[in-house]
Design an enzyme around this catalytic site. Sequence first.
Site, PDB file in Angstrom:
ATOM      1  N   HIS A  98       0.645  -1.334  -0.025  1.00 19.06           N
ATOM      2  CA  HIS A  98       0.017   0.003   0.018  1.00 19.06           C
ATOM      3  C   HIS A  98       0.835   1.227   0.123  1.00 19.06           C
ATOM      4  CE1 HIS A  98      -3.940  -1.811   0.436  1.00 19.06           C
ATOM      5  NE2 HIS A  98      -3.497  -2.619   1.177  1.00 19.06           N
ATOM      6  N   HIS A 124       8.123   6.929   4.328  1.00 18.62           N
ATOM      7  CA  HIS A 124       7.276   6.360   3.462  1.00 18.62           C
ATOM      8  C   HIS A 124       6.026   7.370   2.966  1.00 18.62           C
ATOM      9  CE1 HIS A 124       5.366   5.492   7.411  1.00 18.62           C
ATOM     10  NE2 HIS A 124       4.409   5.943   6.657  1.00 18.62           N
ATOM     11  N   HIS A 126       1.884   8.846   1.609  1.00 19.54           N
ATOM     12  CA  HIS A 126       0.748   8.667   1.579  1.00 19.54           C
ATOM     13  C   HIS A 126       0.293   9.753   0.682  1.00 19.54           C
ATOM     14  CE1 HIS A 126       0.547   5.868   5.083  1.00 19.54           C
ATOM     15  NE2 HIS A 126       1.432   6.654   5.533  1.00 19.54           N
ATOM     16  N   HIS A 143       6.223  10.424   5.684  1.00 15.69           N
ATOM     17  CA  HIS A 143       6.496  10.278   7.361  1.00 15.69           C
ATOM     18  C   HIS A 143       7.813   9.864   7.513  1.00 15.69           C
ATOM     19  CE1 HIS A 143       1.922   9.745   7.653  1.00 15.69           C
ATOM     20  NE2 HIS A 143       2.167  10.912   7.624  1.00 15.69           N
ATOM     21  N   THR A 212      -0.470   5.711  11.770  1.00 16.93           N
ATOM     22  CA  THR A 212      -1.498   5.772  10.767  1.00 16.93           C
ATOM     23  C   THR A 212      -2.005   4.515  10.154  1.00 16.93           C
ATOM     24  OG1 THR A 212      -0.374   6.645   8.875  1.00 16.93           O
ATOM     25  CG2 THR A 212      -1.070   8.224  10.773  1.00 16.93           C
TER      26      THR A 212
END
Length: 274
Positions: A98, A124, A126, A143, A212
Amino acid sequence: MAITITKILFISFLFLSSHAFLARSAEVDDESEFSYDEKSENGPANWGKINPEWRTCNTGKLQSPIDLHNKRVEVVSDLGILRKYYKPSNATLLNRGHDMMLRWEGGAGYLKINGTQYQLQQVHWHTPSEHTINGKKFNLEAHLVHESTDGKTAVIGIIYKIGRPDSFLSMIEKDLKGLASTKGVERGIGTIDPKQIKLDGKKYYRYIGSLTVPPCTEDVVWTIARKVKTVTKRQMKLIRDAVHDESESNARPAQPLNGRPIKFYLPEEIKVIN
């Protein structure tokens, strides 16, 4: 002899217990069990039901991300500019299903908060941003995950909007493309200097939240840089296309604040100028 065996068993128990704790508290590398589809049975609203060790995702009161609204923040000048002591180190890229994660294998330096050193572990991305500012979502959020020697976590969030290319993503673009057709494969990409991310720590938000992604471990020290950086649509698409979750986003919805304080660091000199 019995005493010696008892000691060995006790030490083994402590060793296994500590590793089990780290496994529970760290981010999940194999993200195939959950999704970001809010209509799915394994979507964000149900993460806590998928695995008993993920129950905090549903029951926790300090969950992330949150909306950083001006009406809720306390402006302070005593937190100090972010103290980062980063250095180049060997890194790998991993397609986690993901998201794409860049992990530093050696000592890539540390972040210092309230006297505690948090070693830089990985970064990483998002899309769109998970944290919002005054209810506004942005195009991308990075992040930078740090951990202390006693297992505590501190994350720096950097928010991006569409604009000029991001120099760090430009630097690893070929490596991202190289992993686009893989999943669960970790590939060395050489020495990467985390300073190239060019984080501005002069103004930022600070609050206590959680990871998260499952297991949604709480008591994470969050620092969200106020300066919004830029990224191109092409770079953002590259990050999303590199993973194969058939989802348009990998951002967890905003979580309830539950009365938590949010501090906004603004140096005294900037206050005077403004």
